[in-house]
Design an enzyme around this catalytic site. Structure first.
Site, mmCIF file in Angstrom:
data_model
loop_
_atom_site.group_PDB
_atom_site.id
_atom_site.type_symbol
_atom_site.label_atom_id
_atom_site.label_comp_id
_atom_site.label_asym_id
_atom_site.label_seq_id
_atom_site.Cartn_x
_atom_site.Cartn_y
_atom_site.Cartn_z
ATOM 1 N N LYS A 265 0.828 -1.218 0.000
ATOM 2 C CA LYS A 265 0.000 0.000 0.000
ATOM 3 C C LYS A 265 0.855 1.257 0.000
ATOM 4 C CE LYS A 265 -4.427 -1.617 1.094
ATOM 5 N NZ LYS A 265 -5.674 -1.508 1.818
ATOM 6 N N LYS B 99 -3.763 -10.372 -6.958
ATOM 7 C CA LYS B 99 -4.978 -10.653 -6.197
ATOM 8 C C LYS B 99 -6.136 -9.849 -6.780
ATOM 9 C CE LYS B 99 -5.882 -8.602 -2.257
ATOM 10 N NZ LYS B 99 -5.947 -8.078 -0.888
ATOM 11 N N LYS C 62 -10.532 -4.548 -5.128
ATOM 12 C CA LYS C 62 -11.612 -3.591 -5.391
ATOM 13 C C LYS C 62 -11.196 -2.498 -6.360
ATOM 14 C CE LYS C 62 -11.794 -3.829 -0.438
ATOM 15 N NZ LYS C 62 -12.308 -3.679 0.849
#
Ligand code: TYM
Length: 333
Positions: A117, A199, A202
């Site tokens: 992140k 992965k 969203k």
């Protein structure tokens, strides 16, 4: 009942940082539904985790409540489970501060999600993003959870939670239950349809199926799913990551084993396989979408559930927090 044995406890949560995805359903929510009778369960909408990256306030508010509707539409019974919004229970933040004083800088620096992140949000690497796993540890330890059903990507955070709990227990005597991760056999890591090396997340609308996607969107996304230049429908993660991901999705959606799934498509090409996976997902999600839409319109009902959930959660959380405050030496109030 007099000698009633306490059921083991579950805690888990999902960030309302985007729409719920097929990944979060298969990695987490499906286990929650399967485990709700056997365990005493607490399911949270972790909005305080979501603000570790910048959110649109109106969207965050809308999604937090919509997510509760979706939890219920997926099959979580509000009579059996405690469901609430994290920021409504301030004990999470209070315990997180304390646990942060029992967590090493080095431990947090090693967290894979933080590394990823902070690359994605290089212009906004906040202290909150760094200490995110401490808040997650507080979520879990406040309720003395035995089991934490999550996708494979969260295993490292649950292990850190155990380490923090063990350290605290070592200094102050037994205070926290040591939680175990519960990771499903099928669907623990659903990959992006557009790039099966990543992965499903969203923030990648083309590679990601959302629980609220309409059938035509789902079919289009599966039609475009990346496969390979062969023709056989076989599970081989190394050499056929795209096909293997689709097979996993098919199994998780239908409840079939991998052998059964391969047998269903023996001798058939991807032209038959891909639409069949899409159909299985359309049928899985259709009732969830329809029920979510119905519930989202009933604001008063949802409000009742999350308010009652927060009250119940506060009662449980206070028991642990008071014990912790006493043990570390905070003066009695
Ligand atoms: P979050 O919000 O990123 O994801 C929610 C849950 O869905 C799982 N998941 C997936 N599983 C399989 N394949 C995928 N592609 C996929 N994408 C998401 C995640 O593993 C997770 O179980 N830190 C947590 C939220 C959290 C939490 C907690 C979880 C905060 N406090 C306490 C458990 C207990 C997170 O970021 O999940």
């Amino acid at each position: 009942m007099e000698n009633e044995i306490r059921k083991k406890r579950i805690f888990s949560g999902i960030q309302p940082s985007g729409e719920l995805t097929l990944g979060s359903y298969m990695g987490a929510i499906k286990s929650w539904v399967d485990l709700q009778d056997e365990y005493d369960c607490i399911y949270c909408i972790v909005d305080m985790h979501a603000i570790t990256v910048r959110q649109n306030p109106a969207e965050l508010r809308r999604r937090s409540v919509a997510q509760l509707a979706q939890y219920i539409a997926c099959g979580l019974d509000p009579q059996k489970n405690i469901m609430f919004i994290q920021s409504h229970v301030p004990q999470h933040a209070e315990l997180a501060w304390i646990l942060g004083c029992y967590t090493q800088f080095g431990e947090l620096s090693r967290m894979t999600q933080f590394k990823q992140k902070s690359q994605q949000h290089a212009d906004n690497i906040t202290a909150g993003l760094f200490t995110y796993p401490v808040l997650m540890a507080a979520d879990i330890l406040l309720y003395q959870a035995d089991l934490v059903p999550v996708g494979a990507d969260q295993k490292q955070h649950v292990e850190l939670t155990r380490d923090i709990a063990q350290r605290f227990n070592g200094v102050y005597s037994d205070t926290f239950t040591l939680p175990e991760p519960f990771i499903p056999k099928m669907g623990a890591r659903v990959m992006s349809l557009g790039n099966p090396a990543n992965k499903m997340s969203k923030s990648d609308p083309d590679g990601c199926v959302y629980l609220m996607d309409k059938p035509e969107d789902i079919r289009r996304k599966f039609k475009r799913a990346v496969t390979d230049s062969e023709t056989a429908v076989k599970f081989d993660k190394e050499n056929k990551p795209g096909v293997s991901n689709l097979l996993t999705i098919y199994c998780a959606a239908t409840g079939k084993t991998m052998e059964e799934a391969e047998a269903d498509f023996a001798g058939q090409g991807y032209g038959v396989f891909k639409p069949a996976v899409a159909d299985a997902v359309v049928e899985l999600l259709r009732p969830i979408r329809e029920e979510s839409e119905r519930l989202i319109a009933d604001k008063a009902y949802l409000e009742g559930i999350y308010r009652e959930g927060a009250q119940h959660a506060q009662y449980l959380a206070n028991k642990t927090l008071a014990k912790v405050q006493r043990k570390i030496g905070f003066a009695a109030r």
